[in-house]
Design a protein around this motif. Structure first.
Motif, PDB file in Angstrom:
ATOM      1  N   ASP A   1       0.854  -1.133  -0.093  1.00  0.00           N
ATOM      2  CA  ASP A   1       0.083   0.058   0.004  1.00  0.00           C
ATOM      3  C   ASP A   1       0.938   1.205   0.008  1.00  0.00           C
ATOM      4  OD1 ASP A   1      -2.028   2.043   0.243  1.00  0.00           O
ATOM      5  OD2 ASP A   1      -2.552   1.359   2.294  1.00  0.00           O
TER       6      ASP A   1
ATOM      7  N   LYS B   1       2.085   6.933   4.435  1.00  0.00           N
ATOM      8  CA  LYS B   1       2.862   5.528   4.851  1.00  0.00           C
ATOM      9  C   LYS B   1       2.758   4.754   3.986  1.00  0.00           C
ATOM     10  CE  LYS B   1      -1.042   3.183   5.414  1.00  0.00           C
ATOM     11  NZ  LYS B   1      -1.969   4.071   4.927  1.00  0.00           N
TER      12      LYS B   1
ATOM     13  N   ASN C   1      -7.383   1.751  -4.839  1.00  0.00           N
ATOM     14  CA  ASN C   1      -7.314   1.893  -3.186  1.00  0.00           C
ATOM     15  C   ASN C   1      -8.906   1.611  -2.847  1.00  0.00           C
ATOM     16  OD1 ASN C   1      -4.773   2.881  -2.655  1.00  0.00           O
ATOM     17  ND2 ASN C   1      -5.180   4.762  -1.974  1.00  0.00           N
TER      18      ASN C   1
ATOM     19  N   ASP D   1     -12.596   6.319   2.309  1.00  0.00           N
ATOM     20  CA  ASP D   1     -11.335   6.251   3.096  1.00  0.00           C
ATOM     21  C   ASP D   1     -10.823   7.513   2.987  1.00  0.00           C
ATOM     22  OD1 ASP D   1      -8.646   6.062   3.553  1.00  0.00           O
ATOM     23  OD2 ASP D   1      -8.370   3.827   2.747  1.00  0.00           O
TER      24      ASP D   1
ATOM     25  N   THR E   1      -7.096  -0.099   3.539  1.00  0.00           N
ATOM     26  CA  THR E   1      -6.742  -0.446   2.029  1.00  0.00           C
ATOM     27  C   THR E   1      -5.460  -1.508   2.023  1.00  0.00           C
ATOM     28  OG1 THR E   1      -7.126   1.986   1.116  1.00  0.00           O
ATOM     29  CG2 THR E   1      -5.713   0.519   0.006  1.00  0.00           C
TER      30      THR E   1
END
Ligand SMILES: Nc1ncnc2c1ncn2[C@@H]1O[C@H](COP(=O)(O)OP(=O)(O)OP(=O)(O)O)[C@@H](O)[C@H]1O
Ligand SMILES: [Mg+2]
Length: 411
Positions: free
Chosen positions: A9, A14, A183, A205, A365
């Motif tokens: 991801d 991040k 995503n 999200d 995700t």
């Protein structure tokens, strides 16, 4: 050792690599590598070199914790370059027989055969519903009789150069891209219940660079969109308003942030050291006012997108909100009022193995990627075996993106 599935991801905030061992009952997380992202802006690559270093670090951590060498992964993709449309495909069922898989594939390949600009490519093709001899709304045509089979497919396209930049960053980190996965499809996979998926729900999200949306109805995806606004914008607002560095604004947001100014007492004050060095008192209610304004804007954009999709009236199970920015307290009533929908806050639940860290909305995700990756693995042709470590034709992989879950099953 069971088969391995790896999800990568690549977020704006991040990078999360998850290594999963495929077990009969579920995927078991055996390795995890979380790294601060670099070189991403609003969900797209802004610096391939910096991103590649961050990805490599995340992979090394996942390798170390799992004990496996990782050489390929399913990779998340977002950004405002993503767009979607609905396309219709048709196939004639010859020989007075019932519909077979080959007919579905023929209709899907016609639906997929649309003119798209040379600088874009198809990322996913999801069958939405079927029409048999003019009868609309058929979900499982396999085994039914007809002469004319039509499919409505949700087609998601992406900018070829944006994908190529992401692919470069991943490959420079020593990994091959199994497939790119959008995503919000992954987020929906991780947090929606079967009931929500069936009844109609929108998954939202809210990450750092983007807010990703997917509308699920009748157990399949009807609409997807990426809005290039997220938690980073909230932090930027705080930076400008308090005149503090980004890192401090981020800290203030996480420690003191609230998205409902009415819920914060007027008397709550905390000290902050802005540029210039003099420590000043800041009203927490004023901070909440800044945050609330941005969240209001985000939900207004989501509402507009839902309206634009034409499916607002079909979301009987309401909205499910996830992503790192969903951890901010206080926006639930605001969201429900603006979207005019019930709101559920969600994080990945059914995760086993070394998974405690992943039970957090930031990783929806990441976890969904692993699950969809597993399902897509099962769809690969024999010469595309992901476990043998040979490079495959990426183009074929991207084009061949049937999501097994979304194909109607033979009943
Ligand atoms: N406890 C918290 N309170 C408020 N905001 C939080 C909290 N924890 C994380 N965030 C915010 O969540 C965002 C990161 O979310 P997430 O990890 O989902 O993003 P990402 O996946 O890296 O980015 P994107 O998907 O948008 O590219 C950051 O803006 C961060 O400030
Ligand atoms: Mg994300």
């Amino acid at each position: 050792m069971g088969d391995l599935v790896v999800g990568l991801d690549v977020g704006t905030h991040k990078i999360c690599t998850i290594v999963g061992e495929v077990r009969p009952e579920d995927i078991y997380v055996v390795g995890l590598g979380i790294e601060t992202s670099d070189g991403m802006k609003k969900g797209v690559v802004s610096d391939v070199g910096a991103l590649s270093v961050a990805i490599a670090q995340s992979i090394r951590k996942a390798e170390k914790s799992s004990g496996y060498d990782i050489n390929r992964a399913f990779v998340s993709v977002a950004g405002s370059h993503i767009s979607s449309l609905t396309s219709r495909g048709m196939a004639t069922v010859v020989g007075s027989r019932s519909v077979q898989t080959v007919d579905l594939e023929k209709a899907m390949s016609v639906a997929r055969n649309i003119a798209i600009p040379h600088n874009r490519e198809i990322l996913h093709v999801v069958p939405r519903s079927y029409t048999l001899d003019g009868q609309e709304g058929i979900r499982s045509p396999l085994g039914m009789h007809c002469f004319r089979l039509e499919v409505d497919a949700h087609i998601i396209t992406a900018s070829t150069t944006s994908l190529a930049n992401l692919e470069d960053a991943v490959e420079s980190a020593g990994l091959l891209v199994d497939r790119f996965i959008l995503n919000p499809l992954a987020a929906g996979e991780a947090v929606l219940t079967p009931h929500e998926r069936e009844m109609g729900a929108v998954v939202i999200d809210i990450g750092s660079g983007t807010t990703d949306i997917a509308i699920f109805i009748d157990n399949t995806v009807w609409h997807t969109a990426i809005i290039p606004v997220g938690g980073n914008h909230v932090t930027q607002d705080i930076t400008y308003w308090m005149r503090v560095p980004f890192g401090l604004a981020e800290q203030v947001k996480i420690q003191r942030g609230h998205a409902d100014m009415q819920a914060v007492s007027e008397s709550e004050v905390f000290p902050v050291e802005p540029f210039g060095g003099e420590i000043l008192p800041v009203s927490r209610r004023d901070l909440a006012m800044v945050i609330e304004a941005r969240f209001e804007e985000i939900f207004e954009m989501v509402e507009k997108e839902i309206k634009r999709s034409g499916y607002a009236g079909l979301l009987r199970a309401g909205s499910v909100i996830t992503g790192g920015s969903s951890l901010l307290p206080g926006y639930r009533d605001l969201a429900s009022r603006i979207l005019n929908l019930p709101v559920r806050l969600a994080q990945p639940e059914r995760v086993t193995g070394i998974a405690d860290t992943l039970k957090n909305p930031s990783y929806s995700t990441s976890v969904g990627l692993l699950r969809l990756g597993l399902e897509m693995d099962a769809m690969l042709e024999p010469d595309q075996d992901v476990n043998v470590g040979v490079p495959v034709n990426q183009w074929t992989r991207r084009m061949n993106n049937f999501l097994k879950r979304f194909l109607p099953q033979d009943e």
